[in-house]
Design an enzyme around this catalytic site. Structure first.
Site, PDB file in Angstrom:
ATOM      1  N   LYS A 134      25.631  -3.773  -1.586  1.00 39.66           N
ATOM      2  CA  LYS A 134      27.103  -3.767  -1.693  1.00 39.66           C
ATOM      3  C   LYS A 134      27.742  -3.077  -0.493  1.00 39.66           C
ATOM      4  O   LYS A 134      28.945  -2.860  -0.458  1.00 39.66           O
ATOM      5  CB  LYS A 134      27.532  -3.024  -2.956  1.00 39.66           C
ATOM      6  CG  LYS A 134      26.970  -3.578  -4.244  1.00 39.66           C
ATOM      7  CD  LYS A 134      27.392  -2.652  -5.396  1.00 39.66           C
ATOM      8  CE  LYS A 134      26.506  -2.832  -6.600  1.00 39.66           C
ATOM      9  NZ  LYS A 134      26.600  -1.680  -7.516  1.00 39.66           N
ATOM     10  N   HIS A 191       5.007   5.623  11.561  1.00 34.04           N
ATOM     11  CA  HIS A 191       4.523   5.523  10.177  1.00 34.04           C
ATOM     12  C   HIS A 191       3.592   6.717   9.945  1.00 34.04           C
ATOM     13  O   HIS A 191       2.371   6.571   9.880  1.00 34.04           O
ATOM     14  CB  HIS A 191       3.782   4.194  10.003  1.00 34.04           C
ATOM     15  CG  HIS A 191       3.524   3.790   8.579  1.00 34.04           C
ATOM     16  ND1 HIS A 191       3.621   4.657   7.512  1.00 34.04           N
ATOM     17  CD2 HIS A 191       3.156   2.580   8.053  1.00 34.04           C
ATOM     18  CE1 HIS A 191       3.327   4.008   6.393  1.00 34.04           C
ATOM     19  NE2 HIS A 191       3.053   2.747   6.700  1.00 34.04           N
ATOM     20  N   ARG A 249      11.232   3.837   3.247  1.00 34.85           N
ATOM     21  CA  ARG A 249      10.907   2.871   4.323  1.00 34.85           C
ATOM     22  C   ARG A 249      12.173   2.085   4.663  1.00 34.85           C
ATOM     23  O   ARG A 249      12.910   1.688   3.757  1.00 34.85           O
ATOM     24  CB  ARG A 249       9.800   1.915   3.880  1.00 34.85           C
ATOM     25  CG  ARG A 249       9.603   0.755   4.857  1.00 34.85           C
ATOM     26  CD  ARG A 249       8.394  -0.062   4.542  1.00 34.85           C
ATOM     27  NE  ARG A 249       7.167   0.675   4.823  1.00 34.85           N
ATOM     28  CZ  ARG A 249       5.952   0.143   4.764  1.00 34.85           C
ATOM     29  NH1 ARG A 249       5.799  -1.123   4.426  1.00 34.85           N
ATOM     30  NH2 ARG A 249       4.889   0.868   5.033  1.00 34.85           N
ATOM     31  N   ARG A 263       0.799  -1.232   0.000  1.00 34.47           N
ATOM     32  CA  ARG A 263       0.000   0.000   0.000  1.00 34.47           C
ATOM     33  C   ARG A 263       0.826   1.274   0.000  1.00 34.47           C
ATOM     34  O   ARG A 263       0.561   2.195  -0.774  1.00 34.47           O
ATOM     35  CB  ARG A 263      -0.921   0.054   1.238  1.00 34.47           C
ATOM     36  CG  ARG A 263      -2.205  -0.701   1.083  1.00 34.47           C
ATOM     37  CD  ARG A 263      -2.585  -1.313   2.403  1.00 34.47           C
ATOM     38  NE  ARG A 263      -1.611  -2.322   2.726  1.00 34.47           N
ATOM     39  CZ  ARG A 263      -1.709  -3.597   2.319  1.00 34.47           C
ATOM     40  NH1 ARG A 263      -2.767  -3.979   1.673  1.00 34.47           N
ATOM     41  NH2 ARG A 263      -0.766  -4.478   2.590  1.00 34.47           N
ATOM     42  N   THR A 264       1.800   1.355   0.882  1.00 36.05           N
ATOM     43  CA  THR A 264       2.495   2.642   1.058  1.00 36.05           C
ATOM     44  C   THR A 264       3.261   2.998  -0.220  1.00 36.05           C
ATOM     45  O   THR A 264       3.134   4.115  -0.739  1.00 36.05           O
ATOM     46  CB  THR A 264       3.430   2.587   2.274  1.00 36.05           C
ATOM     47  OG1 THR A 264       2.688   2.070   3.380  1.00 36.05           O
ATOM     48  CG2 THR A 264       3.953   3.962   2.620  1.00 36.05           C
TER      49      THR A 264
HETATM   50  N1   CP Z   1      -0.229  -0.021   5.819  1.00 35.59           N
HETATM   51  C1   CP Z   1       0.980  -0.289   5.272  1.00 35.59           C
HETATM   52  O1   CP Z   1       2.013   0.308   5.612  1.00 35.59           O
HETATM   53  O2   CP Z   1       0.927  -1.271   4.324  1.00 35.59           O
HETATM   54  P1   CP Z   1       2.174  -1.761   3.463  1.00 35.59           P
HETATM   55  O3   CP Z   1       3.148  -2.417   4.404  1.00 35.59           O
HETATM   56  O4   CP Z   1       1.608  -2.706   2.443  1.00 35.59           O
HETATM   57  O5   CP Z   1       2.804  -0.546   2.842  1.00 35.59           O
END
Ligand code: CP
Length: 306
Positions: free
Chosen positions: A81, A130, A102, A52-53
């Site tokens: 590396k 998050h 991320r 999603r993110t």
């Molecule tokens: N909600 C969320 O962060 O989903 P993903 O890990 O799929 O990005």
């Protein structure tokens, strides 16, 4: 200095409310925004898996008329590396106008921000924060309830490692009259630092319990979470705790008629698929809202007015 979003508190309440207004306008008038980011580039640097993110960030930039570049796993970048996060970010900031990142290590986006001339957005750092999921959650709550305050919200599941919970608690404690109910097994309680910083310091009362059934009738919002297998130190503990809570239509019989059920997703077992048909299930709408709010955030950080 670029404007970075590492923690949800990097945004004021006023700014969050403005982002929600922009996201609502985007949802209602998408064509108005189609060219807003023409010639702008978003880099998505995902050192940890995501559906999603990453895809909502990319979809958001494409819907704004911009373009995207990046990687979806550390192994396909020079991190494999031995390149440092700082050098990776320094490099990518030469190619992109804005970065969403991320990383499995808590604090990595903060460290990365020291090496960039372009805005960087934390798209999830380990079991820490998050912030853009929180913006998604706030937009969803606003759309479902018509307000951001004056309700009781229950957080259920893995409150220890669930970074979406930490960020949402941090955000909601800045709104009026929010009652927090923390539902988890003993081993997966909300970390002390989140309780101290967000709730206790502000004198916000909260309730802790291990029984979802006991508190179900009190809740206006139920925020379910997955037990975060990837953060456990041993598989035995995960297997013992993973099915602590499974939301079913039967369990919802005692819930309010206007309950809103949220989940950041992905889910494993914690919400039965049969619940998807319940009109109180808001988690698929939440997925869609993630794109609108990320569009609004990209516009804000690039200082683009439409
Ligand atoms: N909600 C969320 O962060 O989903 P993903 O890990 O799929 O990005």
């Amino acid at each position: 200095m670029p404007r970075n979003i590492i923690d949800v508190t990097d945004l004021t309440v006023k700014e969050i409310n403005e982002l929600i207004d922009t996201a609502e306008d985007i949802a209602a008038n998408p064509e108005k925004y189609r060219e807003a980011c023409r010639y702008k580039q978003l880099a998505t640097l995902f050192f940890e898996p995501s559906t999603r993110t990453r895809l909502s960030f990319e979809s958001a930039m494409l819907a704004l008329g911009g373009s995207v570049l990046g990687f979806s796993e550390a192994n396909s970048s020079s991190a494999a590396k031995g390149e440092t996060v700082g050098d990776t970010i320094h490099t990518v900031s030469c190619y992109a106008d804005i970065i969403a990142m991320r990383h499995p290590k808590e604090g990595a986006p903060y460290a990365a921000a020291q090496y960039t001339e372009v805005p960087i957005i934390n798209a999830g750092d380990g079991g820490h924060n998050h912030p853009t999921q929180t913006l998604t959650d706030l937009l969803t709550i606003h759309r479902e309830k018509g307000r951001l305050g004056g309700f009781t919200i229950g957080f259920c599941g893995d409150l220890k490692f669930g970074r979406t919970v930490h960020s949402l608690v941090n955000a909601l404690c800045r709104y009026e009259d929010v009652n927090f109910v923390l539902i988890s097994p003993l081993e997966l309680k909300l970390p002390r630092y989140v309780k101290e910083e967000a709730l206790k310091k502000r004198g916000i009362p909260y309730k802790q319990t291990d029984s979802l059934e006991a508190v179900m009738p009190d809740l206006d919002i139920l925020y379910m979470t997955r037990v975060q297998r990837e953060r456990f130190f041993n598989e035995e503990d995960y297997l013992r705790l993973k099915d602590s809570y499974i939301l079913t239509p039967e369990k919802l019989e005692r819930a309010k008629a206007d309950l809103s059920i949220l989940h950041p997703l992905p889910r494993v077992n914690e919400i039965s698929v049969a619940v998807d048909k319940d009109p109180r299930a808001a988690y698929w709408k939440q997925v869609k809202n993630g794109k609108f709010i990320r569009m609004a955030l990209i516009l804000k950080l690039l200082d683009i007015q439409v």
